[in-house]
Scaffold this active site. Structure first.
Site, mmCIF file in Angstrom:
data_model
loop_
_atom_site.group_PDB
_atom_site.id
_atom_site.type_symbol
_atom_site.label_atom_id
_atom_site.label_comp_id
_atom_site.label_asym_id
_atom_site.label_seq_id
_atom_site.Cartn_x
_atom_site.Cartn_y
_atom_site.Cartn_z
ATOM 1 N N GLU A 286 30.337 -13.700 -1.639
ATOM 2 C CA GLU A 286 30.150 -12.912 -2.871
ATOM 3 C C GLU A 286 30.347 -11.413 -2.658
ATOM 4 O O GLU A 286 30.714 -10.719 -3.581
ATOM 5 C CB GLU A 286 28.792 -13.195 -3.522
ATOM 6 C CG GLU A 286 27.599 -12.665 -2.773
ATOM 7 C CD GLU A 286 26.290 -12.940 -3.484
ATOM 8 O OE1 GLU A 286 26.241 -12.890 -4.706
ATOM 9 O OE2 GLU A 286 25.299 -13.220 -2.774
ATOM 10 N N LYS B 5 23.931 -8.904 -12.051
ATOM 11 C CA LYS B 5 22.617 -9.129 -11.448
ATOM 12 C C LYS B 5 21.832 -10.197 -12.197
ATOM 13 O O LYS B 5 21.112 -10.981 -11.609
ATOM 14 C CB LYS B 5 21.842 -7.807 -11.396
ATOM 15 C CG LYS B 5 20.511 -7.905 -10.667
ATOM 16 C CD LYS B 5 20.707 -8.165 -9.186
ATOM 17 C CE LYS B 5 19.407 -8.410 -8.449
ATOM 18 N NZ LYS B 5 19.637 -9.173 -7.202
ATOM 19 N N ASN C 106 -0.326 0.703 5.966
ATOM 20 C CA ASN C 106 0.378 -0.198 5.062
ATOM 21 C C ASN C 106 0.919 -1.342 5.916
ATOM 22 O O ASN C 106 1.521 -1.083 6.954
ATOM 23 C CB ASN C 106 1.526 0.576 4.396
ATOM 24 C CG ASN C 106 2.440 -0.315 3.582
ATOM 25 O OD1 ASN C 106 2.073 -1.435 3.227
ATOM 26 N ND2 ASN C 106 3.627 0.174 3.288
ATOM 27 N N GLY C 107 0.699 -2.584 5.515
ATOM 28 C CA GLY C 107 1.235 -3.707 6.289
ATOM 29 C C GLY C 107 0.127 -4.531 6.912
ATOM 30 O O GLY C 107 -1.031 -4.457 6.509
ATOM 31 N N HIS D 162 32.878 -35.694 9.070
ATOM 32 C CA HIS D 162 33.285 -36.467 7.884
ATOM 33 C C HIS D 162 34.294 -35.690 7.044
ATOM 34 O O HIS D 162 34.493 -35.996 5.877
ATOM 35 C CB HIS D 162 32.053 -36.835 7.053
ATOM 36 C CG HIS D 162 31.081 -37.657 7.831
ATOM 37 N ND1 HIS D 162 31.315 -38.971 8.173
ATOM 38 C CD2 HIS D 162 29.894 -37.334 8.397
ATOM 39 C CE1 HIS D 162 30.299 -39.431 8.891
ATOM 40 N NE2 HIS D 162 29.430 -38.443 9.040
ATOM 41 N N ARG E 271 3.752 0.690 -6.735
ATOM 42 C CA ARG E 271 3.734 -0.313 -5.674
ATOM 43 C C ARG E 271 2.592 -1.312 -5.874
ATOM 44 O O ARG E 271 2.544 -2.335 -5.192
ATOM 45 C CB ARG E 271 3.563 0.382 -4.317
ATOM 46 C CG ARG E 271 4.704 1.320 -3.992
ATOM 47 C CD ARG E 271 4.316 2.304 -2.927
ATOM 48 N NE ARG E 271 4.307 1.720 -1.597
ATOM 49 C CZ ARG E 271 5.340 1.684 -0.783
ATOM 50 N NH1 ARG E 271 6.478 2.198 -1.154
ATOM 51 N NH2 ARG E 271 5.243 1.158 0.403
ATOM 52 N N CYS F 24 0.841 -1.192 0.000
ATOM 53 C CA CYS F 24 0.000 0.000 0.000
ATOM 54 C C CYS F 24 0.879 1.246 0.000
ATOM 55 O O CYS F 24 2.042 1.197 0.352
ATOM 56 C CB CYS F 24 -0.864 0.030 1.247
ATOM 57 S SG CYS F 24 -1.811 -1.474 1.483
ATOM 58 N N LYS G 161 26.340 -15.538 0.635
ATOM 59 C CA LYS G 161 26.211 -14.081 0.821
ATOM 60 C C LYS G 161 27.547 -13.481 1.238
ATOM 61 O O LYS G 161 27.973 -12.475 0.713
ATOM 62 C CB LYS G 161 25.177 -13.728 1.906
ATOM 63 C CG LYS G 161 23.720 -13.780 1.571
ATOM 64 C CD LYS G 161 23.203 -12.719 0.661
ATOM 65 C CE LYS G 161 23.301 -13.153 -0.773
ATOM 66 N NZ LYS G 161 22.172 -13.851 -1.317
ATOM 67 N N TRP H 3 -3.503 -2.202 -1.389
ATOM 68 C CA TRP H 3 -3.286 -3.529 -1.969
ATOM 69 C C TRP H 3 -3.962 -4.477 -0.992
ATOM 70 O O TRP H 3 -3.491 -4.667 0.133
ATOM 71 C CB TRP H 3 -1.781 -3.779 -2.062
ATOM 72 C CG TRP H 3 -1.421 -5.138 -2.529
ATOM 73 C CD1 TRP H 3 -1.477 -6.288 -1.815
ATOM 74 C CD2 TRP H 3 -0.941 -5.482 -3.821
ATOM 75 N NE1 TRP H 3 -1.061 -7.337 -2.583
ATOM 76 C CE2 TRP H 3 -0.731 -6.884 -3.810
ATOM 77 C CE3 TRP H 3 -0.665 -4.769 -4.992
ATOM 78 C CZ2 TRP H 3 -0.260 -7.570 -4.911
ATOM 79 C CZ3 TRP H 3 -0.198 -5.454 -6.081
ATOM 80 C CH2 TRP H 3 -0.005 -6.843 -6.047
ATOM 81 N N GLU I 253 23.401 -20.642 2.019
ATOM 82 C CA GLU I 253 23.042 -19.290 1.582
ATOM 83 C C GLU I 253 23.846 -18.239 2.358
ATOM 84 O O GLU I 253 24.336 -17.270 1.783
ATOM 85 C CB GLU I 253 21.523 -19.083 1.751
ATOM 86 C CG GLU I 253 21.015 -17.660 1.630
ATOM 87 C CD GLU I 253 21.298 -16.992 0.287
ATOM 88 O OE1 GLU I 253 21.773 -17.655 -0.655
ATOM 89 O OE2 GLU I 253 21.056 -15.774 0.196
#
Ligand code: F6R
Length: 608
Positions: A487, A603, A98-99, A503, A27, A2, A484, A74, A480
């Site tokens: 990179e 990207k 909003n939220g 192991h 939005r 929103c 992060k 929204w 992940e």
């Protein structure tokens, strides 16, 4: 997502408010509304659909007030019709929001017990009624908002306008962004600086937990404790509006902080928040109940999202999942059942390997579901069904908010699959959806660890190697987290399943190697603790990421602990993404790296 606008102006503000709302159209929204004060009385105009419908209403019955709030909605709770459109109002005040207010049911029941009647299906009306009720008990507008804000749970931003108060707006930020603009004898409120660009370039971004009292003279900002605070005022250069970094140094930081909002928005697209169940936005061209397995393919971070989803699909829907990185999947010549299903996950929707493996699956007669952030991309267009992630444009090369939105969609899909296959009861679905609804608020809570993480990053920046360990869904999270860090900081980092430690990787452990243990309080927590003991016994420096209760159970000396909120373990990967992203980000910043454009990376990887 929103959009919120507010203006304490000098002349009629309706046209300015709608102009600002127009700038928030990007939005996404399905209804819009505005409220102003007409001789001290609240007046509203609201309309379903596009802004032009609201503008037509304003032409037919204009508003002339010099103070007002506006909103593009929204839909989350309740249909996108005029009744549910914001602003929501009582006789005393109007509010835009909003939220998601997580505890709206409980607050609504309390207010109903006081005899208050509700007209809409929204969570927002609860805020209007709660503040109104506080005012009916004798509090002034500022005190009533101050008394209500601590009672609201979730991730949200709010804007208030009060009957009879021609020089007062209140805005509050709690997990969703809000900016204040300063003009000549006018003050503005907006979801972002872009909305306020036609009126001013002098902007202050509210910080998490801040709320602000706006008058024509300016704004008094208070923090979450009610202390008056000073926040920096910035001059936003005209050309930077389109790619606004907010008050963040890098897009990656902005995108990490946007997660409560965009995950909330994505959730609202997949979950009926009033009925507590998953509702997919498209009808799938197959029946989950008839599938004998599911194939997932993706690259990099999107692949790790798929790996986490494998745990969810297997546990909740009892469906075997085969997953491979797309660069391997495309050439493996894997036999795929005709009429089977391949899930393809991609932020850009243009990754060459992912696209090729999707085309391979199609050629084998499979249905393909694209979980994609860029809705106009090739994968989005070629997939048999598109399940969008609504993360908004992701600019930082390291994927953050797209990842958490991918996880959100994947968990919703796993729940839908469980329901279709009869492996998930209605009660369990409700429990999981209830947990999902808390995610934006929990992410906002996790973001409050940023200062500790920044301190820790100074230590990590000195390391040559870092290990990430986890079990269950925390294992792909470890992968992940390591991706992060490597990179954007170029520190060598590896993720392992904690049980694999002995192991081989245990040979790497000494006092120079920080070991990040991702240990939500789940069914395998005890096992993770045993692995931590193995690390501690070899002088390893442990950084433990878990919640306070689990932490108390470990009784182990650690180099640092990052306290996560208490949560339903299924949703842990979405919330635990935050400390891993922040740690990588701050380490790279300490090391002076170009966070948004790390060396050698692009990207969108449109080559093999
Ligand atoms: C890492 C990262 C990459 C992408 C990968 C796939 O932070 O962003 O690993 O996840 O290149 O890209 P998409 O999702 O666009 O297919």
């Amino acid at each position: 997502m929103c959009g919120i606008v507010g203006i304490v102006g000098r002349r009629s503000v309706a046209a300015q408010v709608t102009e600002a709302l127009q700038r928030l159209e990007y939005r996404g929204y399905d209804s819009a509304g505005i409220a102003t004060l007409e001789n001290g009385r609240l007046e509203r105009r609201r309309a379903e659909g596009k802004l032009v419908n609201l503008q037509l209403k304003l032409l037919q019955s204009p508003l002339s007030g010099a103070i007002g709030i506006g909103h593009t909605r929204w839909a989350t709770h309740g249909r996108p019709n005029e009744t549910n459109a914001h602003p929501h109002a009582t006789e005393r005040l109007a509010v835009v929001h909003n939220g998601i207010i997580e505890n709206f049911r409980q607050l609504k029941a309390e207010l109903q017990a006081h005899g208050i009647r509700f007209d809409t299906e929204t969570d927002t009306e609860v805020v209007a009624q709660a503040v109104s009720y506080a005012m009916a008990q004798g509090l002034g507008p500022v005190e009533a908002v101050a008394a209500t804000l601590p009672r609201l749970r979730g991730a949200f931003a709010l804007g208030f306008l009060f009957a009879g108060e021609s020089d007062l707006l209140i805005g509050a930020r709690h997990g969703a962004p809000l900016a204040i603009g300063f003009g000549e004898g006018e003050t503005y409120l907006g979801s972002d600086a872009l909305a306020l660009a036609p009126f001013t370039d002098a902007i202050t971004y509210l910080e998490e937990g801040d709320w602000a009292i706006l008058t024509r003279e300016g704004a008094e900002i208070r923090d979450i404790t009610g202390e008056v605070v000073t926040r920096p005022r910035q001059i936003i250069a005209a050309q930077s509006y389109r790619v606004d970094k907010g008050n963040h140094r890098y897009f990656m930081a902005k995108e990490i902080h946007e997660q409560p909002e965009v995950v909330g928005r994505t959730l609202a697209h997949y979950v009926d928040l009033a009925e507590d169940c998953v509702v997919l936005p498209v009808a799938l061209p197959f029946d989950f109940a008839k599938l004998s397995r599911l194939t997932i393919t993706a690259c990099g971070t999107a692949y790790y999202a798929g790996l986490i989803a494998k745990y969810w699909f297997e546990k909740l829907a009892r469906i075997p999942v085969e997953i491979d990185v797309a660069s391997e999947a495309r050439y493996r010549e894997a036999p795929l059942d005709k009429d089977g299903v391949t899930l393809v996950i991609s932020q850009s929707g243009e990754t060459a390997d992912t696209l090729a493996s999707m085309r391979y699956a199609k050629a084998q007669g499979q249905h393909t579901i694209g979980i994609v952030n860029v809705a106009t991309s090739t994968i989005a267009r070629e997939a048999s069904a598109l399940l969008p992630t609504l993360a908004g444009v992701e600019i930082g090369v390291a994927s953050t908010k797209a990842f958490s939105c991918q996880l959100t969609v994947l968990l919703c899909l796993a729940i839908a699959a469980g329901r279709a296959r009869g492996t998930l009861s209605v009660v369990d679905e409700r429990r999981l959806v209830d947990a999902l609804i808390t995610v934006p608020g929990l992410m906002a809570e996790a973001l409050r660890q940023e200062q500790e993480i920044e301190q820790l990053a100074r230590e990590i920046a000195k390391a040559k190697n870092v290990l990430y360990l986890g079990r269950g869904t925390a294992y792909p999270m470890a992968l992940e987290g390591a991706l992060k860090l490597k990179e954007i900081s170029y520190i060598h980092a590896e993720g392992y399943a904690a049980g694999e430690l002995k192991h081989g990787p245990i040979a790497l452990i000494d006092e120079t190697v920080p070991v990040i243990m991702i240990a939500p309080h789940d069914a395998v927590f005890e096992k993770t603790v045993s692995n931590m003991q193995e690390v501690a016994a070899r002088g390893g420096r442990i950084i433990l990421v878990t919640d306070a209760k689990a932490m108390a159970l470990t009784e182990m000396e650690t180099m640092a602990t990052l306290t996560m909120p208490d949560l339903e373990p299924t949703i842990a990967p979405i919330v635990y993404a935050i400390p891993l992203q922040l740690l990588a980000y701050h380490t790279a910043v300490v090391m002076g790296k170009d966070v948004d454009q790390p060396r050698n990376l692009a990207k969108s990887v449109t080559v093999e």
